[in-house]
Design an enzyme around this catalytic site. Sequence first.
Site, PDB file in Angstrom:
ATOM      1  N   HIS A  39     -61.071 -40.358 -75.349  1.00  0.00           N
ATOM      2  CA  HIS A  39     -59.932 -41.206 -74.973  1.00  0.00           C
ATOM      3  C   HIS A  39     -59.064 -41.505 -76.190  1.00  0.00           C
ATOM      4  O   HIS A  39     -59.293 -42.483 -76.909  1.00  0.00           O
ATOM      5  CB  HIS A  39     -60.444 -42.503 -74.331  1.00  0.00           C
ATOM      6  CG  HIS A  39     -59.370 -43.335 -73.706  1.00  0.00           C
ATOM      7  ND1 HIS A  39     -59.440 -43.820 -72.414  1.00  0.00           N
ATOM      8  CD2 HIS A  39     -58.172 -43.766 -74.170  1.00  0.00           C
ATOM      9  CE1 HIS A  39     -58.356 -44.500 -72.123  1.00  0.00           C
ATOM     10  NE2 HIS A  39     -57.566 -44.502 -73.182  1.00  0.00           N
TER      11      HIS A  39
ATOM     12  N   HIS B 252     -57.157 -45.159 -66.396  1.00  0.00           N
ATOM     13  CA  HIS B 252     -57.291 -46.492 -66.972  1.00  0.00           C
ATOM     14  C   HIS B 252     -57.526 -47.463 -65.824  1.00  0.00           C
ATOM     15  O   HIS B 252     -56.774 -47.464 -64.843  1.00  0.00           O
ATOM     16  CB  HIS B 252     -56.018 -46.901 -67.703  1.00  0.00           C
ATOM     17  CG  HIS B 252     -55.790 -46.179 -68.999  1.00  0.00           C
ATOM     18  ND1 HIS B 252     -55.522 -44.841 -69.078  1.00  0.00           N
ATOM     19  CD2 HIS B 252     -55.798 -46.642 -70.281  1.00  0.00           C
ATOM     20  CE1 HIS B 252     -55.374 -44.505 -70.353  1.00  0.00           C
ATOM     21  NE2 HIS B 252     -55.530 -45.576 -71.105  1.00  0.00           N
TER      22      HIS B 252
ATOM     23  N   GLU C 212     -59.224 -52.768 -67.260  1.00  0.00           N
ATOM     24  CA  GLU C 212     -58.826 -53.120 -68.624  1.00  0.00           C
ATOM     25  C   GLU C 212     -57.974 -54.391 -68.549  1.00  0.00           C
ATOM     26  O   GLU C 212     -58.412 -55.470 -68.921  1.00  0.00           O
ATOM     27  CB  GLU C 212     -58.029 -51.965 -69.241  1.00  0.00           C
ATOM     28  CG  GLU C 212     -57.502 -52.240 -70.645  1.00  0.00           C
ATOM     29  CD  GLU C 212     -56.518 -51.162 -71.128  1.00  0.00           C
ATOM     30  OE1 GLU C 212     -55.986 -50.411 -70.286  1.00  0.00           O
ATOM     31  OE2 GLU C 212     -56.267 -51.107 -72.350  1.00  0.00           O
TER      32      GLU C 212
ATOM     33  N   ASP D  34     -58.731 -44.949 -78.439  1.00  0.00           N
ATOM     34  CA  ASP D  34     -57.545 -45.248 -77.641  1.00  0.00           C
ATOM     35  C   ASP D  34     -56.285 -44.851 -78.420  1.00  0.00           C
ATOM     36  O   ASP D  34     -55.729 -43.788 -78.187  1.00  0.00           O
ATOM     37  CB  ASP D  34     -57.489 -46.733 -77.225  1.00  0.00           C
ATOM     38  CG  ASP D  34     -56.731 -46.936 -75.909  1.00  0.00           C
ATOM     39  OD1 ASP D  34     -56.381 -45.920 -75.275  1.00  0.00           O
ATOM     40  OD2 ASP D  34     -56.506 -48.098 -75.524  1.00  0.00           O
ATOM     41  N   ASP D  35     -55.824 -45.706 -79.330  1.00  0.00           N
ATOM     42  CA  ASP D  35     -54.564 -45.475 -80.055  1.00  0.00           C
ATOM     43  C   ASP D  35     -54.754 -45.783 -81.533  1.00  0.00           C
ATOM     44  O   ASP D  35     -54.365 -46.858 -82.012  1.00  0.00           O
ATOM     45  CB  ASP D  35     -53.470 -46.375 -79.471  1.00  0.00           C
ATOM     46  CG  ASP D  35     -53.224 -46.087 -78.005  1.00  0.00           C
ATOM     47  OD1 ASP D  35     -52.718 -44.994 -77.704  1.00  0.00           O
ATOM     48  OD2 ASP D  35     -53.567 -46.933 -77.154  1.00  0.00           O
TER      49      ASP D  35
HETATM   50 ZN   LIG Z   1     -55.779 -45.610 -73.205  1.00  0.00          ZN
END
Ligand SMILES: [Zn+2]
Length: 366
Positions: free
Chosen positions: A29, A216, A219, A297-298
Amino acid sequence: MDYREVNHRKNDNPQLYESLKALPKIELHRHLEGSLRLSTLADIAREHQLDLPGYAVEDFRHLVQMVPEDEPDANVFISKFFTLRNFYQSPEIIDRIAYETVADAAAENIVYMELRFTPIALAREKEYAMSDAADWVIKAVDRAEADFGIDVRLIVSMNRHESVELGDEMVDIAIKNMDRGIVAIDLAGSENKFPGKPFEHVFAKARAAGLSITSHAGEWAGPESVLEAINVLGATRLGHGVRIVEDLDVVRLAQDRDITFEVCLSSNILSGVVDSLDNHPFRDLYAMGLRTTLNTDDPSVQGVNLTDEFVAASVEMGYSLDILKEQVINAAEAAFLPDDERQALLTRLQAEFYPESAEAPAESGS
Ligand SMILES: [Zn+2]
């Protein structure tokens, strides 16, 4: 724990950091648009005279990365991506960021990565065709795989807060490029305000074509969103999924369906899903025997890499090296790969993690 602690793991635990960096890892991810080197952004900003407070990293860091002054909040987190869309100024830039993202993953010994990207995010600023933007990403990733000896597959990600028509077009691009490394589609975006249900037929089309599904969910919205991802969209993996712990019936469904959780620890803190690693639902998911994996994630928006996440799980959550290895094995088992390639990945990891047991069959055969 706040952003500053996340960012200083390497300094606080240099030995552990280096040993976990050396550990073969898998990333399931990671968003391309959240993985941009800040030094590259500075180059782009200067070259294209972007409308920013200045062209040194410290002049614009707060616009593209979560900083200590930011409230941990989903809208603040997402706002960084709107700024980042201004940086996609040429095909060469899209090529460069995709190439560098793969290079950076390989540099911390990620051996297999599923990189997700959002064609409309890359295409919108210069009104490129989304299919062209996808093509540039695919070609750059191919080159980087060969140059850095890492295996990468791609996931096309669409946003819930954008139109279903755009999503439909992105699925067509994914289907058309299944023989070039696109393996799945994903639904991202403002989960708290936009349900997935309108995308049902888009996801059905993707599944019928043989694409895998991750979404997603759980979350920024609760277990009802997880239920929708599984039952309506057909997701076999969940981006985050952590709020599933609020409803044990949905937990049982996830157990029955053998759902995999793409957990992203620091992302959840910075976007306000949980207030600390002490309270992170990863603990519950793991304790309940659900298939968990650790992801970033990022990385550039959060100021972390996958090694940092492993260090956090070790130091701040107290998980042993064996449990960290188990997360990597879980990720291999959940990889969107053909059976033979997934098995080869698993065999390779088992041999690297447990060299003694790999020798056992030969001994028993003699
Ligand atoms: Zn994400």
